[in-house]
Design a protein around this motif. Structure first.
Motif, short mmCIF file in Angstrom:
data_model
loop_
_atom_site.label_atom_id
_atom_site.label_comp_id
_atom_site.label_asym_id
_atom_site.label_seq_id
_atom_site.Cartn_x
_atom_site.Cartn_y
_atom_site.Cartn_z
N MET A 70 0.85 -1.18 0.00
CA MET A 70 0.00 0.00 0.00
C MET A 70 0.89 1.24 0.00
N LYS A 71 0.59 2.17 -0.87
CA LYS A 71 1.38 3.39 -0.96
C LYS A 71 0.82 4.47 -0.04
N THR A 72 1.71 5.26 0.51
CA THR A 72 1.30 6.37 1.34
C THR A 72 0.86 7.53 0.46
N PHE A 73 -0.29 8.10 0.77
CA PHE A 73 -0.80 9.22 -0.01
C PHE A 73 -0.12 10.50 0.43
N THR A 74 0.40 11.25 -0.52
CA THR A 74 0.97 12.56 -0.27
C THR A 74 0.31 13.54 -1.23
N PRO A 75 -0.36 14.56 -0.69
CA PRO A 75 -1.02 15.50 -1.59
C PRO A 75 -0.01 16.37 -2.34
N LYS A 76 -0.27 16.59 -3.59
CA LYS A 76 0.56 17.48 -4.41
C LYS A 76 0.10 18.91 -4.20
N PRO A 77 0.94 19.90 -4.48
CA PRO A 77 0.50 21.29 -4.32
C PRO A 77 -0.71 21.65 -5.18
N ALA A 78 -0.90 20.99 -6.29
CA ALA A 78 -2.07 21.26 -7.12
C ALA A 78 -3.34 20.70 -6.49
N GLY A 119 -7.04 21.69 8.20
CA GLY A 119 -7.54 20.95 7.05
C GLY A 119 -7.85 19.51 7.36
N LYS A 120 -8.08 19.19 8.64
CA LYS A 120 -8.34 17.81 9.01
C LYS A 120 -9.73 17.35 8.59
N ASN A 121 -10.56 18.26 8.13
CA ASN A 121 -11.89 17.88 7.66
C ASN A 121 -11.87 17.41 6.21
N LYS A 122 -10.72 17.43 5.57
CA LYS A 122 -10.61 17.03 4.17
C LYS A 122 -10.06 15.61 4.06
N ALA A 123 -10.42 14.96 2.97
CA ALA A 123 -9.92 13.60 2.74
C ALA A 123 -8.45 13.61 2.34
N THR A 124 -7.95 14.74 1.87
CA THR A 124 -6.56 14.84 1.42
C THR A 124 -5.64 15.38 2.52
N PHE A 125 -6.02 15.22 3.79
CA PHE A 125 -5.20 15.75 4.89
C PHE A 125 -3.89 14.99 5.02
N ALA A 126 -2.83 15.75 5.17
CA ALA A 126 -1.52 15.21 5.53
C ALA A 126 -0.91 16.18 6.54
N PRO A 127 -0.33 15.70 7.62
CA PRO A 127 0.14 16.62 8.65
C PRO A 127 1.27 17.55 8.22
N HIS A 128 2.02 17.16 7.20
CA HIS A 128 3.14 17.99 6.75
C HIS A 128 2.75 18.94 5.63
N ALA A 129 1.58 18.78 5.04
CA ALA A 129 1.16 19.62 3.92
C ALA A 129 0.18 20.68 4.42
#
Length: 149
Positions: free
Chosen positions: A1-9, A38-48
């Motif tokens: 399983m890959k870790t999801f990391t949101p892109k700036p876009a 932004g914890k209410n979003k599905a694309t939350f990442a603590p570093h982004a």
């Protein structure tokens, strides 16, 4: 399983407006901290930085529970003799924005990213705000103070 990391876009910064009338300070601060991070979003990442812009109106009508009106809010400028001490009762009359800002800041993580996210918080004592062109969504906090009922 890959870790999801949101892109700036992928990162979007939505606008929310919260009415603080008869809302307990701690409940308001915790909900605002979640929205700012932004914890209410599905694309939350603590570093982004996927946080939102939050506008709080009617800050002077906030509910303080317990004996908070008798307590004091401390802040220090970092300079010698720079300790500032104000009571919650006086701050509620003169500058209620400072009470909410201190509570939200205490619920944010202690890192460099939180300073950027706190910059997206706007607090107004009245019910008017200049951010209507951004078309903010209303965010309801359903549980109000017991004294207001």
């Amino acid at each position: 399983m890959k870790t999801f990391t949101p892109k700036p876009a992928d990162l979007t910064h939505d606008w929310y407006v919260i009415d603080a009338t008869d809302v307990v300070l701690g409940r308001l601060a915790s909900q605002v901290a979640i929205l700012l991070r932004g914890k209410n979003k599905a694309t939350f990442a603590p570093h982004a930085d996927s946080g939102n812009h939050v506008i709080i109106i009617n800050a002077e009508k906030i509910a303080l529970t317990g004996n908070k009106l008798g307590k004091e809010l401390y802040s220090h400028s970092g300079r010698p003799g720079g300790l500032r001490r104000d009571s919650y009762a006086k701050l509620l009359e003169n500058k209620p924005e400072r009470i909410i800002m201190a509570a939200v800041k205490g619920m944010m993580p202690k890192n460099r990213l939180s300073k950027v996210q706190l910059g997206r918080l706007r607090i107004f004592a009245g019910d008017a705000h200049p951010h209507t062109p951004q078309q903010p969504q209303t965010f309801e906090i359903s549980q109000v103070s017991q004294q207001a009922k």
